[in-house]
Design an enzyme around this catalytic site. Structure first.
Site, PDB file in Angstrom:
ATOM      1  N   TYR A 119       0.860  -1.191   0.000  1.00 44.89           N
ATOM      2  CA  TYR A 119       0.000   0.000   0.000  1.00 44.89           C
ATOM      3  C   TYR A 119       0.895   1.240   0.000  1.00 44.89           C
ATOM      4  CZ  TYR A 119      -4.418   2.447   0.588  1.00 44.89           C
ATOM      5  OH  TYR A 119      -5.510   3.253   0.382  1.00 44.89           O
ATOM      6  N   LYS A 199      -6.050  -1.504  -0.141  1.00 44.98           N
ATOM      7  CA  LYS A 199      -6.838  -1.266   1.072  1.00 44.98           C
ATOM      8  C   LYS A 199      -7.424  -2.578   1.603  1.00 44.98           C
ATOM      9  CE  LYS A 199      -7.228   2.053   2.767  1.00 44.98           C
ATOM     10  NZ  LYS A 199      -8.091   3.220   2.836  1.00 44.98           N
TER      11      LYS A 199
END
Length: 335
Positions: A119, A199
């Site tokens: 991420y 996510k």
């Protein structure tokens, strides 16, 4: 590690490759839920036949030979020793496609190293170059061209990628973005898929979501030109752009801000998407807005927060963390 589903916790030793359920649609048969340019090309394999993509895939196959967590971490460390996270990001995407259990066990084993690759901050550059990397089956693309047929798009993806029980698909969470404001980078369109994927990986590693019961979704409502992103990149007109090669259609809102026209009114595309998702997966499936342009994010949350189980991390998550920090500071000053 205690919050991670059992299939990830037991992957520290040799594991098998991903196994679809017996009645699953082969991922290669998907057409509706692929990015529009990929579908038009003939599917993921045909898209990845592009010389650069083919060679990158070959490079990743040669780099990702691990069958245990320790081996995967060693390979990741070697790639990161170059001082750049993008190769490691491509490695992790390849590993996920090869062996889901090993992927999550590896990410969870050393999160301080792996999460910044999976991420932020690496995912920002990954989204700027998402189409320039090999494509994989993970991720459902819902395009404006699918208006009136969104349920069929989601159902196709579910048949290929989700588990089912008693004739019903099992989906706990959908994170969906339209790529309109990816981090601080602006409009990256269909290349913003890296954000919903990343996510949901955080939710698995940190929150215990079963990744087999989640869907990363990209709402393809077009993409702005170079003026729409902070680096002035040519994305929509790039030869390897995966989405619809058209600009966003916008209008002025009552607040005099520029918003996506397709998201509002009786035939709202967002309404069709949320309704279709709830019909297919039930009212208990969390629908999370992610990285929409702020001009759309606030009115869309206001419209749907009391109608569906939905959440906007950029608005509500940020606010919750800010309030928590303030309350923590008060407790320190006045214990």
């Amino acid at each position: 590690l205690h919050s991670i589903p059992r299939l990830m916790r037991h992957a520290s030793e040799h594991t098998t490759t991903n196994t679809p359920r017996a009645d699953a649609m082969p991922a290669s048969d998907r057409t509706l839920s692929l990015p529009k340019a990929v579908s038009a090309k003939g599917g993921i394999d045909a898209w990845n036949a592009d010389p650069n993509l083919k060679n990158l895939y070959k490079t990743m196959a040669g780099s990702c030979t691990a069958t245990t967590v320790s081996e995967a971490l060693d390979e990741l460390h070697a790639l990161l020793s170059l001082g750049h996270g993008l190769w490691a990001y491509m490695y992790l995407r390849y590993l996920f496609n090869k062996n889901l259990q090993l992927y999550y066990a590896t990410v969870a084993a050393e999160p301080s190293m792996t999460l910044p690759v999976a991420y932020t901050p690496t995912v920002g550059e990954a989204c700027q170059k998402f189409g320039m990397m090999p494509q994989y089956p993970r991720g459902c693309y819902v395009s404006l061209a699918d208006r009136g047929n969104v349920k069929a798009v989601l159902e196709e993806y579910a048949k290929a990628m989700l588990p089912s029980s008693n004739g019903k698909f099992e989906c706990e969470c959908i994170v969906f973005s339209d790529g309109g404001r990816i981090l601080g980078l602006g409009d990256l369109g269909a290349w913003g898929m890296g954000i919903p994927i990343g996510k949901l990986d955080l939710y698995t590693v940190c929150g215990g979501f079963d990744p087999r019961k989640t869907i990363p979704v990209l709402i393809d409502a077009g993409c702005s030109g170079p003026e729409g992103n902070s680096a002035g990149l040519t994305i929509r007109d790039h030869p390897l752009y995966t989405g619809m090669k058209q600009d966003r259609v916008k209008e002025k809102s009552s607040a005099n801000t520029d918003v996506n026209s397709a998201y509002y009114g009786e035939d709202s595309f967002i309404k069709e998407f949320m309704s279709a998702a709830t019909e297919l997966f039930g009212k208990g499936c969390l629908l999370q807005f992610e990285d929409f342009n702020s001009n759309d994010a606030f009115p869309l949350l206001a419209e749907y927060r009391d109608k569906y189980l939905c959440y906007n991390d950029d608005i509500q998550g940020t606010a919750a963390v800010t309030v928590a920090a303030m309350l923590g500071g008060i407790k320190i000053q006045k214990p």
